[in-house]
Design an enzyme around this catalytic site. Sequence first.
Site, PDB file in Angstrom:
ATOM      1  N   ARG A 248       0.792  -1.232   0.000  1.00 29.59           N
ATOM      2  CA  ARG A 248       0.000   0.000   0.000  1.00 29.59           C
ATOM      3  C   ARG A 248       0.821   1.277   0.000  1.00 29.59           C
ATOM      4  O   ARG A 248       0.249   2.361   0.066  1.00 29.59           O
ATOM      5  CB  ARG A 248      -0.988  -0.029   1.172  1.00 29.59           C
ATOM      6  N   ASP A 419     -15.003 -10.967  11.536  1.00 29.64           N
ATOM      7  CA  ASP A 419     -13.892 -10.295  10.851  1.00 29.64           C
ATOM      8  C   ASP A 419     -14.149  -8.796  10.718  1.00 29.64           C
ATOM      9  O   ASP A 419     -13.769  -8.175   9.730  1.00 29.64           O
ATOM     10  CB  ASP A 419     -13.642 -10.925   9.475  1.00 29.64           C
TER      11      ASP A 419
END
Length: 591
Positions: A248, A419
């Site tokens: 990223r 999650d």
Amino acid sequence: MLLAILLICVLLPTSAALAQSSDSGRHAFVSRCAGCHGSDGNGGELGPAIAARVPSRTDEDLTSLFKQGLPASGMPAFPSMSDAETGELIRYVRGLRPRTGSGPVRTTIPLTEGGVVDGLVLNQSALDLQLLGDDRSIHLLRKSGGRYRAVTSQADWPSYNGQTSGSRYSPLAQITTSNVSRTVPKWIFSLPNTSRLQATPVVVNGVMYVTSANECYALDAGAGRQIWHYQRPRTKGLVGNAAGGINRGVAVAGDRVFMVTDHAHLIALNRFTGALLWEIEMADWHQNYNATGAPLAVGRLVVTGTSGGDEGVRGFIAAFDQVTGKEVWRFWTAPRPGEPKAETWQGKGIAHPGATAWLTGTYDPELDTVYWPTGNPSPDLIGDDRGGDNLYSDSIVALDAKTGTLKWHFQFTPHDVWDYDAQETPALIDATWQNRPRKLLVQANRNGYFYVLDRTDGRFLLGKQYASNITWARGLTPEGRPIIVPNMEPSLEGKRVCPSLEGASNWYSTSFNPATGLYYVQTNDKCGVFTRTPMEWQAGKGFMGGSFKQAPGEPAQRILRAIDIQTGSIVWELPQTGAVDSWGGTLSTAG
């Protein structure tokens, strides 16, 4: 000898090689370098090509490299080399030539403002030129008659979120509502052999740095011309998100660029040449660690974490000295048995807890505090062996920037089995709150609620639903703790829960605009079916504890929403057409 190699390669000179020439520089190259980098310096089985890279290194750079090596990368050091042998070797490698092209050439460039600049031409077209000057800086030049004009960026974007506050706001005003429809691409640069990019380009002094897994490109931001390219082989046998090619971005500080590798190393590159300066192993990738996030430069430190929460690693946030790479502090985001907060992990799940710190955090220099989001506990979809809240998973942790000491934490989703990690950028906002100035932290969490905290002490100020449909909780307590709806855990048959596992939002960027007072976030109105699958942790394997899919017969919707941070109300929203599979975020400006 200039980049990482996987094995230590030191070949002893044969009598035949020694007899071929009395050139001591050549002898030194054959004995110490050629076995890995090829006899002509254009790459071998175990080492990269170096012929085109030598011109951009100073004699001091090469001397340091020869004598200190790059131990973390597998390149040996030769501390016993005499000054005479070192000098001969430097002279020899400076005579190496690439197989194709001529490599960088020296030139003198006349400038429109008067004077000249000397250096190596890194790239050039009929309209522009990129030069590594003898001052060891990059000069971006534009042709103007028979001379060149020096250029740079009008404003920089020096870190993953622009500024360390994480607001993704630019004060530039050239693009407005009246002209945005007329914007067109200025240039396009293709990154070969990469998967879908998830990087945010960083721009400093007119140079753009953009990454994919184990690669970094430095580009002329105004022209799109490549200045340098760093690359190392991808790690074979890796598991986790990094195995798919995700990276990223970088952090930039001084003359250095920092990035993580796919196998959880942190590296520092020379900002002007791309040369590897140091490398440090943060964690053992054989134990399922990997890394994808952009580091954050904080003072003299660079701070980062790793991925691996879906593979059962133990999460941490760590800070390293920018000059040496030495680790300064490490904060573990999940305890070991007997440590503080171990009581929030009841059962054997504490051995493989997750709670990784794979997204970039934010920093308040006035409070000297780093704010970092943490990920899900492991296994993602089964909580049987980890009873309790599972701290510090799904949290914001506020850490002293110099020591890594915990100041406070706030957990959004205790005992998460969906999650719903907290890996969404925490934006730091100074605003009037209930008629008095206050330092705020805001986040649109993956669990479907928008939060406002006091970032000085972590106090919960506001929480409000921003997703259209939430079924796992029926609201928040006055302290901000979710009120869990019973029987919403993933099941063997599959359980419909909203939002879906991808979350009401996710890691893609959000933005706060101080002029409008609004917080802009891409959201997902989507429900999913969560199915648990019992499993044991294994090295080299995933550890999600199940699977998920979109709820059948329920079309998903991607909606851009603008949230009033004072009330949590949605001021406006813009539904988007097409499949809900994009991952782009937001940016706001003064225009």
